[in-house]
Design a protein around this motif. Structure first.
Motif, PDB file in Angstrom:
ATOM      1  N   SER A 184    -100.409 -44.983 106.853  1.00  0.00           N
ATOM      2  CA  SER A 184    -100.574 -45.075 105.408  1.00  0.00           C
ATOM      3  C   SER A 184    -101.840 -45.860 105.075  1.00  0.00           C
ATOM      4  O   SER A 184    -102.003 -47.004 105.506  1.00  0.00           O
ATOM      5  CB  SER A 184     -99.362 -45.773 104.778  1.00  0.00           C
ATOM      6  N   THR A 232     -95.391 -45.640 108.012  1.00  0.00           N
ATOM      7  CA  THR A 232     -94.271 -45.651 107.076  1.00  0.00           C
ATOM      8  C   THR A 232     -93.328 -44.493 107.383  1.00  0.00           C
ATOM      9  O   THR A 232     -93.605 -43.650 108.231  1.00  0.00           O
ATOM     10  CB  THR A 232     -94.784 -45.517 105.636  1.00  0.00           C
ATOM     11  N   THR A 233     -92.220 -44.446 106.654  1.00  0.00           N
ATOM     12  CA  THR A 233     -91.287 -43.327 106.837  1.00  0.00           C
ATOM     13  C   THR A 233     -91.942 -42.007 106.468  1.00  0.00           C
ATOM     14  O   THR A 233     -91.600 -40.962 107.026  1.00  0.00           O
ATOM     15  CB  THR A 233     -90.024 -43.540 105.985  1.00  0.00           C
ATOM     16  N   GLN A 234     -92.906 -42.034 105.536  1.00  0.00           N
ATOM     17  CA  GLN A 234     -93.641 -40.815 105.214  1.00  0.00           C
ATOM     18  C   GLN A 234     -94.435 -40.316 106.416  1.00  0.00           C
ATOM     19  O   GLN A 234     -94.525 -39.115 106.664  1.00  0.00           O
ATOM     20  CB  GLN A 234     -94.587 -41.061 104.036  1.00  0.00           C
ATOM     21  N   ASP A 235     -95.013 -41.247 107.156  1.00  0.00           N
ATOM     22  CA  ASP A 235     -95.771 -40.861 108.344  1.00  0.00           C
ATOM     23  C   ASP A 235     -94.863 -40.232 109.395  1.00  0.00           C
ATOM     24  O   ASP A 235     -95.264 -39.285 110.089  1.00  0.00           O
ATOM     25  CB  ASP A 235     -96.493 -42.072 108.928  1.00  0.00           C
ATOM     26  N   THR A 291     -99.262 -34.807 100.719  1.00  0.00           N
ATOM     27  CA  THR A 291     -99.111 -36.238 101.014  1.00  0.00           C
ATOM     28  C   THR A 291    -100.449 -36.806 101.462  1.00  0.00           C
ATOM     29  O   THR A 291    -100.666 -37.083 102.643  1.00  0.00           O
ATOM     30  CB  THR A 291     -98.048 -36.461 102.116  1.00  0.00           C
ATOM     31  N   CYS A 350    -100.304 -31.369 105.465  1.00  0.00           N
ATOM     32  CA  CYS A 350    -100.200 -32.688 104.821  1.00  0.00           C
ATOM     33  C   CYS A 350    -100.795 -32.694 103.419  1.00  0.00           C
ATOM     34  O   CYS A 350    -101.029 -33.773 102.853  1.00  0.00           O
ATOM     35  CB  CYS A 350    -100.922 -33.737 105.677  1.00  0.00           C
ATOM     36  N   HIS A 390    -102.756 -40.246 104.510  1.00  0.00           N
ATOM     37  CA  HIS A 390    -102.038 -40.561 105.745  1.00  0.00           C
ATOM     38  C   HIS A 390    -102.722 -39.997 106.986  1.00  0.00           C
ATOM     39  O   HIS A 390    -102.821 -40.688 108.000  1.00  0.00           O
ATOM     40  CB  HIS A 390    -100.599 -40.040 105.681  1.00  0.00           C
ATOM     41  N   GLU A 394     -92.181 -38.513 108.782  1.00  0.00           N
ATOM     42  CA  GLU A 394     -91.883 -37.162 108.301  1.00  0.00           C
ATOM     43  C   GLU A 394     -93.066 -36.234 108.547  1.00  0.00           C
ATOM     44  O   GLU A 394     -92.910 -35.080 108.979  1.00  0.00           O
ATOM     45  CB  GLU A 394     -91.538 -37.217 106.812  1.00  0.00           C
TER      46      GLU A 394
END
Length: 221
Positions: A69, A76-79, A50, A47, A53, A81
């Motif tokens: 986040s 979120t969508t990042q989480d 990013t 990670c 998170h 991923e």
């Protein structure tokens, strides 16, 4: 677009994650604290590009992972991923990512007629800070170090009867662990007061009427 609770669960459950109180959680069982540190190093590296998170909590028997986040106070969508990336990295290294049967997050719920009047007291006396998201905590407060239970305020139209507590415990758990936790509580002398809002929450009480709610993410979108 912010994913719904159902979308979050659908995207991550098979990888070993569980959605609990606005974050996705998993754990890796280890034999020593040194092994937990190895899991942490691998997870942090996965990670690294990013930040903001992943949170880690290391114990001698497990490494606990949490994704949310820090900016949004939600998944979120990042989480999503990152959840997939972590699952692959850990599995490749021979570690098993799992939800853990004892996964839970505690909340203290305070009934209030005037939330604005009582909230500053609880913020000051606990040293807590404002929760970033109101999606799961109504005007909530959280431990900035992530150690203590969250506090949220339940708006009341009239005062509770004198025989009922104005503070109760919420136990947020993985959706697929709720039935077993409720069964254990009832077997231990508890009583079911209400399942009207299930599977969002069930209201139980001990033999003297002190209340606790078993809560899941389901039934809230």
């Amino acid at each position: 677009m912010t994913p719904t609770r159902q979308q979050i669960s659908d995207a991550t459950a098979a990888q070993g994650w569980r959605l609990v109180l606005g974050a996705i959680h998993a754990q890796v069982r280890v034999r020593t604290l040194a092994e937990a540190a190895e899991v942490a190093t691998l997870s942090a590296a996965a990670c690294a590009d990013t930040p903001g998170h992943l949170q880690l909590d290391l114990r001698a028997d497990r490494a606990l992972l949490r994704l949310q986040s820090e900016v949004d106070g939600s998944v979120t969508t990042q989480d999503l991923e990152l959840a997939g990336r972590l699952a692959v990295s850990l599995r490749t290294a021979g570690w098993t990512l799992e939800p853990g049967a004892d996964l839970h997050v505690l909340e203290i719920a305070i009934d209030a007629l005037d939330i604005a009047a009582v909230r500053p007291f609880w913020k000051a006396v606990t040293g807590y800070v404002d929760a970033r998201s109101a999606a799961d905590l109504n005007q909530g407060l959280v431990d900035p170090a992530g150690r203590g239970p969250a506090i949220w305020f339940q708006q009341m139209d009239v005062a509770r009867h004198e025989s009922r507590n104005r503070i109760h415990i919420d136990v947020d758990i993985a959706h697929d662990a709720a039935a077993a936790r409720i069964e254990a509580a009832l077997a231990a002398g508890g009583v079911m007061l209400s399942d009207h809002r299930a599977p969002a929450f069930w209201v139980l009480a001990d033999s003297e009427g002190n209340e606790a709610c078993v809560c899941t993410w389901q039934g809230r979108d």
